[in-house]
Write an enzyme that holds these catalytic residues in place. Structure first.
Site, PDB file in Angstrom:
ATOM      1  N   PRO A  90       0.816  -1.216   0.000  1.00  0.00           N
ATOM      2  CA  PRO A  90       0.000   0.000   0.000  1.00  0.00           C
ATOM      3  C   PRO A  90       0.848   1.264   0.000  1.00  0.00           C
ATOM      4  O   PRO A  90       0.348   2.347  -0.297  1.00  0.00           O
ATOM      5  CB  PRO A  90      -0.836  -0.106   1.282  1.00  0.00           C
ATOM      6  CG  PRO A  90      -0.396  -1.332   1.993  1.00  0.00           C
ATOM      7  CD  PRO A  90       0.558  -2.096   1.152  1.00  0.00           C
ATOM      8  N   GLU A 117       3.209  -6.559   9.196  1.00  0.00           N
ATOM      9  CA  GLU A 117       3.183  -5.096   9.038  1.00  0.00           C
ATOM     10  C   GLU A 117       3.969  -4.634   7.818  1.00  0.00           C
ATOM     11  O   GLU A 117       3.753  -3.557   7.296  1.00  0.00           O
ATOM     12  CB  GLU A 117       3.743  -4.419  10.294  1.00  0.00           C
ATOM     13  CG  GLU A 117       2.757  -4.332  11.443  1.00  0.00           C
ATOM     14  CD  GLU A 117       1.487  -3.587  11.049  1.00  0.00           C
ATOM     15  OE1 GLU A 117       0.420  -4.221  11.080  1.00  0.00           O
ATOM     16  OE2 GLU A 117       1.563  -2.395  10.698  1.00  0.00           O
ATOM     17  N   ARG A 155      -3.052 -10.947 -19.101  1.00  0.00           N
ATOM     18  CA  ARG A 155      -4.120 -10.804 -20.095  1.00  0.00           C
ATOM     19  C   ARG A 155      -3.715  -9.890 -21.247  1.00  0.00           C
ATOM     20  O   ARG A 155      -4.390  -9.827 -22.258  1.00  0.00           O
ATOM     21  CB  ARG A 155      -5.423 -10.364 -19.439  1.00  0.00           C
ATOM     22  CG  ARG A 155      -5.377  -9.023 -18.799  1.00  0.00           C
ATOM     23  CD  ARG A 155      -6.617  -8.814 -17.952  1.00  0.00           C
ATOM     24  NE  ARG A 155      -7.834  -8.861 -18.745  1.00  0.00           N
ATOM     25  CZ  ARG A 155      -8.216  -7.915 -19.580  1.00  0.00           C
ATOM     26  NH1 ARG A 155      -7.467  -6.861 -19.758  1.00  0.00           N
ATOM     27  NH2 ARG A 155      -9.347  -8.026 -20.241  1.00  0.00           N
ATOM     28  N   ASP A 169     -10.930  -2.573 -23.579  1.00  0.00           N
ATOM     29  CA  ASP A 169     -10.944  -2.495 -22.117  1.00  0.00           C
ATOM     30  C   ASP A 169     -11.134  -1.086 -21.590  1.00  0.00           C
ATOM     31  O   ASP A 169     -10.688  -0.135 -22.188  1.00  0.00           O
ATOM     32  CB  ASP A 169      -9.580  -2.935 -21.559  1.00  0.00           C
ATOM     33  CG  ASP A 169      -9.481  -4.425 -21.415  1.00  0.00           C
ATOM     34  OD1 ASP A 169     -10.524  -5.072 -21.470  1.00  0.00           O
ATOM     35  OD2 ASP A 169      -8.358  -4.906 -21.249  1.00  0.00           O
TER      36      ASP A 169
HETATM   37  N1  ADE Z   1      -0.624  -5.334   0.107  1.00  0.00           N
HETATM   38  C1  ADE Z   1      -1.539  -5.048   1.045  1.00  0.00           C
HETATM   39  N2  ADE Z   1      -2.354  -4.066   0.649  1.00  0.00           N
HETATM   40  C2  ADE Z   1      -1.942  -3.706  -0.594  1.00  0.00           C
HETATM   41  C3  ADE Z   1      -2.380  -2.740  -1.538  1.00  0.00           C
HETATM   42  N3  ADE Z   1      -3.401  -1.924  -1.297  1.00  0.00           N
HETATM   43  N4  ADE Z   1      -1.732  -2.658  -2.694  1.00  0.00           N
HETATM   44  C4  ADE Z   1      -0.683  -3.467  -2.954  1.00  0.00           C
HETATM   45  N5  ADE Z   1      -0.209  -4.379  -2.098  1.00  0.00           N
HETATM   46  C5  ADE Z   1      -0.845  -4.509  -0.933  1.00  0.00           C
END
Ligand code: ADE
Length: 253
Positions: A90, A117, A155, A169
């Protein structure tokens, strides 16, 4: 397509990823040799009796951190220094269609599935070429994130799906997709938009384009900045943005 796309996945839950490679479109690609998967269990590279892969964070705080040693050893075992290494997290840069296209143009990649974490930053600094985020939310399973990245990439490879599907797409032209309909003509008390039954190819194309513009203006106005629009289209989307047109937030027609 030439030789297969070599994808190596480093994970603490190999069975999750192995199953993915057996299924559906990817399963077919693997059978044909277009995708050459390799699933590596990070735990196989631990050195202690308990086969531990996580430890408490330096500096304190909640949660555990994936240790550098087993992950680095797993990466070395697949020659990661000579390959393109992707770490979904994230905290990464937003993963968009252009990234999938770029990765599909390589001969393969190494994906690290995070857990806990996070992973020890020194492994990231030493081996990772790019960190990508799927969106502003946190998954507990890095495997799911890795599968999303893989799926978006495969893909786009020749032979994975019909070429026209890729061209049509969402995002391929920078706009959201138009709504789709199939038989019967009436169901749930709702009829297919007449234009789609008209056989009039140009009017159908125009209708689809208008739906794309409506949806995009309504749901993702941020995307419009990057798309080349005609003067008419620009006026049309501005009217939607100003609320002067029915915005069709959920509607197909
Ligand atoms: N791992 C955990 N959450 C994630 C996300 N939002 N994007 C990429 N990898 C992740």
């Amino acid at each position: 397509m030439g030789s297969g796309y070599r994808v190596t996945v480093l994970t603490l839950f190999p069975e999750l990823v192995t199953e993915y490679f057996r299924t559906s479109i990817v399963g077919r690609l693997v059978e044909r040799g277009d995708v050459v998967p390799e699933v590596v269990d990070i735990r196989d590279f631990t050195t202690d009796r308990h086969r531990s892969c996580d430890d408490a964070p330096y500096g304190g705080g909640a949660g555990m951190v994936l240790m550098a040693q087993p992950l680095a050893a797993a990466l070395e075992s697949v020659d990661a220094r000579a390959r393109h290494v992707v770490f979904p997290t994230p905290a990464g840069l937003p993963f968009v269609q252009g990234d999938a296209q770029r990765l599909a143009g390589l001969d393969g990649m190494v994906l690290i599935c995070g857990r806990y974490e996070g992973i020890d930053q020194r492994v990231v600094d030493e081996y990772v070429d790019e960190e990508v985020s799927l969106g502003d939310y946190v998954l507990s399973s890095g495997e799911l994130a890795a599968m999303v990245v893989m799926d978006a990439v495969y893909r786009l490879r020749d032979g994975a799906i019909r070429r026209e599907s890729v061209v049509e797409d969402s995002f391929q032209d920078g706009l959201l997709e138009y709504p789709h309909y199939t038989r019967p003509e009436t169901i749930l008390g709702r009829r297919v938009p007449e234009v789609l039954l008209s056989g009039h190819h140009e009017r159908i194309l125009a209708w689809r384009r208008r739906k794309q513009l409506e949806r995009t203006a309504c749901r993702r106005p941020d995307l419009l900045q990057r798309v080349a629009l005609s003067e008419d289209e620009r006026v049309f989307t501005e009217e939607i943005l100003k609320g002067e047109k029915d915005n069709g937030r959920n509607q197909g027609s």
